[in-house]
Scaffold this active site. Sequence first.
Site, PDB file in Angstrom:
ATOM      1  N   SER A 170      82.332  28.653  20.295  1.00 26.02           N
ATOM      2  CA  SER A 170      81.061  29.407  20.252  1.00 26.02           C
ATOM      3  C   SER A 170      79.746  28.898  19.908  1.00 26.02           C
ATOM      4  O   SER A 170      79.932  27.995  19.101  1.00 26.02           O
ATOM      5  CB  SER A 170      81.461  30.222  19.182  1.00 26.02           C
ATOM      6  N   CYS A 185      83.750  37.696   8.776  1.00 24.49           N
ATOM      7  CA  CYS A 185      84.141  39.160   9.478  1.00 24.49           C
ATOM      8  C   CYS A 185      84.860  39.742   8.718  1.00 24.49           C
ATOM      9  O   CYS A 185      85.102  41.022   8.870  1.00 24.49           O
ATOM     10  CB  CYS A 185      85.059  38.708  10.675  1.00 24.49           C
TER      11      CYS A 185
HETATM   12  N1  PLP Z   1      87.313  31.179  14.906  1.00 20.22           N
HETATM   13  C1  PLP Z   1      86.930  30.547  14.058  1.00 20.22           C
HETATM   14  C2  PLP Z   1      87.512  29.419  13.402  1.00 20.22           C
HETATM   15  C3  PLP Z   1      85.793  31.009  13.625  1.00 20.22           C
HETATM   16  O1  PLP Z   1      85.218  30.821  12.382  1.00 20.22           O
HETATM   17  C4  PLP Z   1      84.973  32.314  14.137  1.00 20.22           C
HETATM   18  C5  PLP Z   1      83.676  33.001  13.590  1.00 20.22           C
HETATM   19  O2  PLP Z   1      83.575  33.187  12.403  1.00 20.22           O
HETATM   20  C6  PLP Z   1      85.521  32.455  15.454  1.00 20.22           C
HETATM   21  C7  PLP Z   1      86.842  32.068  15.715  1.00 20.22           C
HETATM   22  C8  PLP Z   1      85.120  33.778  16.217  1.00 20.22           C
HETATM   23  O3  PLP Z   1      84.124  33.379  16.704  1.00 20.22           O
HETATM   24  P1  PLP Z   1      82.898  34.481  17.570  1.00 20.22           P
HETATM   25  O4  PLP Z   1      82.009  35.027  16.363  1.00 20.22           O
HETATM   26  O5  PLP Z   1      82.258  33.438  18.564  1.00 20.22           O
HETATM   27  O6  PLP Z   1      83.660  35.496  18.413  1.00 20.22           O
END
Ligand code: PLP
Length: 394
Positions: A210, A342
């Site tokens: 990301s 989140c």
């Molecule tokens: N995986 C991990 C380890 C993360 O820290 C995050 C973001 O909080 C994500 C996936 C999801 O990323 P995105 O915000 O780009 O959907």
Amino acid sequence: MSSRVYLDYAATAPLLPEVRRALDAFYDASSNEVGWQANANSLHSDGRKAFAALEDARARIASVLNVRPHELVFTGCATESSNAALTGIVLDVLKHKGQVPHIVTSTIEHDATFKTVQQLEKLGFCQASYVSPNRAGFVELESIKQAMRSDTTLVSLIVAHNETGAINDIARIGQYLSEQGVLFHIDAVQALGKMPFDLGTLPVDLASFSAHKIGGPKGIGLLAVKTGTNLVPLLSGGGQEAGLRSGTQNVAGAFAFAAACETACSDYSVLEAETQRLRNLRDFLYEQLSSLPRVHMTVPCDAGSKNYLPNIVNICVEDVESETLILQLDLNGFSVSGGSACSTHSLKPSRTLLELGIPRDLAQGALRISMGPQTSKEDIDSFIATFEKVLSSL
Ligand code: PLP
């Protein structure tokens, strides 16, 4: 308080100045390259310029990650990348082998993986086994081996944990899985730019990234798909991204992602120096916080340890809720998180911390401090002083 101190880089990193400049250039209408803003799939010369900009971004990121450009699929975020990887493999197995695949993942995955696997399982599209970490936050190869079955098709594992910073031994696990002929998807979101990361030499088939975690913009992610790995696309439509992700591509986002990648990850000695600087800050913060009453360190991170990310410290505070700490620190000018970003709007304790064996009431008082390129020693000194003050007032 004069200025705010941002200590929530694991949630999102502010745009790097290099990325802002790249975006300014991209959107500069007086530039000859105004065609960059056209639809990259249009046949006219403006569209071809946009397509060239997109492919240039792809090639630059591929070079940083040490993979081939055609192995990179631009997505909207890492959540989409992981959904596309897991669902794509499951549907491919259902379609071509007519069997319900078995997936192994861990109980401490980010929800982007965890909830996707759960959803596929609930729909009857796959069976799944969830492996627990050890007390220090690592998912061990032995546990994965024990969870595997003769019909295991895919293992999905986080590289570096977004709450604890624990770094799994992806090379060793991947080696074993490739010997077994089992596909391997990694969530490399927090690892990129925080540790040496050479995707080209890692035995993995799919990897999610990301841009906004490394100082790029939100709204652009990547799924790396090793040549020969078959996926049923999550999004159907115009067939963009070699048919794997339909939808008009975010050329500006890709362009900015490339600038972020080059700034944060391409020069090994710069990366090494920055990670060492952050590691020193982490060790200092860890030492200071661990000496405070009521504060428990979530994972046992030794000074200098490279087994944990250099930029994350996670603590649990007795007799206080994360939300109270976050709001009090916020009032004093500091931005930090409880669980992962989140889940900060939920009052539930973190699934990961409970999985580590931390009692529920203690896990309610979790706090994650995460640092980045703009974090200074002065920021950490003033955070510690403020945290002590807040703690004694509660
Ligand atoms: N995986 C991990 C380890 C993360 O820290 C995050 C973001 O909080 C994500 C996936 C999801 O990323 P995105 O915000 O780009 O959907």
